[in-house]
Scaffold this active site. Structure first.
Site, PDB file in Angstrom:
ATOM      1  N   GLU A 275     -11.935  -7.819  -2.219  1.00 24.38           N
ATOM      2  CA  GLU A 275     -11.354  -7.991  -0.879  1.00 24.38           C
ATOM      3  C   GLU A 275     -12.472  -8.076   0.150  1.00 24.38           C
ATOM      4  O   GLU A 275     -13.597  -7.666  -0.107  1.00 24.38           O
ATOM      5  CB  GLU A 275     -10.380  -6.855  -0.559  1.00 24.38           C
TER       6      GLU A 275
ATOM      7  N   ASN B 101       0.835  -1.200   0.000  1.00 28.31           N
ATOM      8  CA  ASN B 101       0.000   0.000   0.000  1.00 28.31           C
ATOM      9  C   ASN B 101       0.871   1.251   0.000  1.00 28.31           C
ATOM     10  O   ASN B 101       1.810   1.357   0.789  1.00 28.31           O
ATOM     11  CB  ASN B 101      -0.905   0.008   1.229  1.00 28.31           C
TER      12      ASN B 101
ATOM     13  N   ASP C   5      -7.032   0.818  -5.362  1.00 30.34           N
ATOM     14  CA  ASP C   5      -7.542   0.186  -4.141  1.00 30.34           C
ATOM     15  C   ASP C   5      -8.863   0.838  -3.703  1.00 30.34           C
ATOM     16  O   ASP C   5      -9.136   1.972  -4.077  1.00 30.34           O
ATOM     17  CB  ASP C   5      -6.496   0.380  -3.027  1.00 30.34           C
TER      18      ASP C   5
ATOM     19  N   GLU D  17      -0.460  -0.595  -4.417  1.00 33.96           N
ATOM     20  CA  GLU D  17      -1.891  -0.317  -4.309  1.00 33.96           C
ATOM     21  C   GLU D  17      -2.085   1.149  -3.925  1.00 33.96           C
ATOM     22  O   GLU D  17      -1.580   1.611  -2.903  1.00 33.96           O
ATOM     23  CB  GLU D  17      -2.532  -1.216  -3.246  1.00 33.96           C
TER      24      GLU D  17
END
Ligand code: C2E
Ligand code: CA
Ligand code: CA
Ligand code: CA
Length: 290
Positions: A248, A129, A191, A161
């Site tokens: 997710e 991330n 994301d 991401e």
């Protein structure tokens, strides 16, 4: 050495009240944590929606605080961002992450040579991330590239991401840096899709290879027809743009079946595995093979 349980991430009782905890997470304590190596990565598998073969991992930061216990990223990432420490933190975490990933790939290679290599797709990826604050930090990305070289991990197996808001034009021109990252070979994922403000134009303009539907939609799909419609549309959109679609927050079989039926490519969530420390991942992998 204790074997990590199936659910190593059960919420622990907080040592102090939440307000107090945020109060204590000062820039200085975060700097100390960086220096003393209190930050660690947990890894959560991503699997093929059809075959459940391993595709890769998302690295998720944790702060193992000597007094407060395990602190979740939502509590300290904002502090790191505000205090200008987030690039330093990402760099430190990446040093650990890429070393672990390199080891894991090595272990898989051994399994393969012993003829026991199943349940894995071609090129596993490690997802990291990235905060918007780091996006202008070309030095940090140069360093990440060097670390990939040092650990012999191809940059094409690293996915950054970025949340939708990273791509908003008033933060400068994201296209230039993101294109440079692509030229270095890194892959990019968008994301928390659906929670921000990306326009169709941004989706087409920016060089993404993966789109992740936010778990707020995924967790509703068994109960809410509107969420099902949204997730279905996002899947079509991703595919029409040639992007891989990841869901997710997949927690149950019904959601998994629905996602597979509408053509979602990759699943990530507690149904597959909770985020776990690096040294527990091989055990998890072996349990999958049984
Ligand atoms: P995210 O990038 O959206 O990460 C997914 C979050 O969903 C993770 O929370 C993960 O543990 C959680 N999750 C995964 N599967 C399930 C599920 O089936 N059910 C539920 N309820 N949750 C699931 P986590 O680890 O607490 O991370 C929270 C956020 O903190 C991340 O959201 C990400 O935005 C941020 N973060 C974590 N590590 C880093 C980092 O190293 N750098 C930066 N910049 N941000 C990070
Ligand atoms: Ca993420
Ligand atoms: Ca997300
Ligand atoms: Ca998030």
């Amino acid at each position: 050495k204790p074997v990590p349980s199936e659910h190593p991430e059960q919420p622990a009782r907080p040592a102090v009240a939440p307000d107090e905890q945020v109060f204590q997470l000062s820039a200085q304590s975060l700097l100390d944590a960086l220096e003393q190596g209190q930050l660690c990565y947990y890894y959560q598998p991503k699997v093929d929606a059809l075959t459940h073969e391993l595709i890769g991992f998302e690295a998720l930061a944790r702060w193992s605080h000597p007094a407060l216990g395990m602190i979740q990223p939502d509590a300290f990432i904002p502090v790191a961002e505000q205090e200008g420490l987030v690039s330093q933190m990402t760099l430190r975490l990446f040093e650990h992450g890429v070393a672990w990933f390199s080891d894991f790939l090595g272990s898989l290679k051994n399994l393969k040579e012993n003829g026991r290599y199943v349940g894995v797709t071609q090129n596993l990826t490690l997802s990291i991330n990235i905060s918007v604050e780091s996006l202008a930090d070309a030095d940090m990305f140069d360093r990440l590239q060097e670390l990939c070289e040092q650990f012999a991990v191809p940059t094409s197996q690293i996915l950054f991401e970025l949340t939708e808001s990273c791509a908003i034009p008033d933060k400068g021109d994201p296209l230039q840096l993101l294109t440079r990252l692509r030229m270095k070979g890194f892959q990019l994922a968008i994301d928390d899709f659906g929670t921000g403000y990306s326009s169709m134009q941004q989706l087409v303009r920016l060089p993404y290879s993966e789109l992740k539907i936010d778990k707020s939609f995924v967790q509703d799909i068994t109960t809410n027809p509107e969420s099902r419609a949204i997730v279905r549309s996002m899947t079509d959109l991703a595919h029409n743009l040639g992007l891989n679609l990841v869901a997710e927050g997949v927690e149950d079989e019904d959601s998994s079946a629905f996602l597979h039926n509408i053509g979602c490519d990759v699943l990530q969530g507690y149904l597959i595995a909770r985020p776990m420390p690096g040294d527990g991942v091989m055990d998890w992998f072996h349990r999958q093979l049984k």
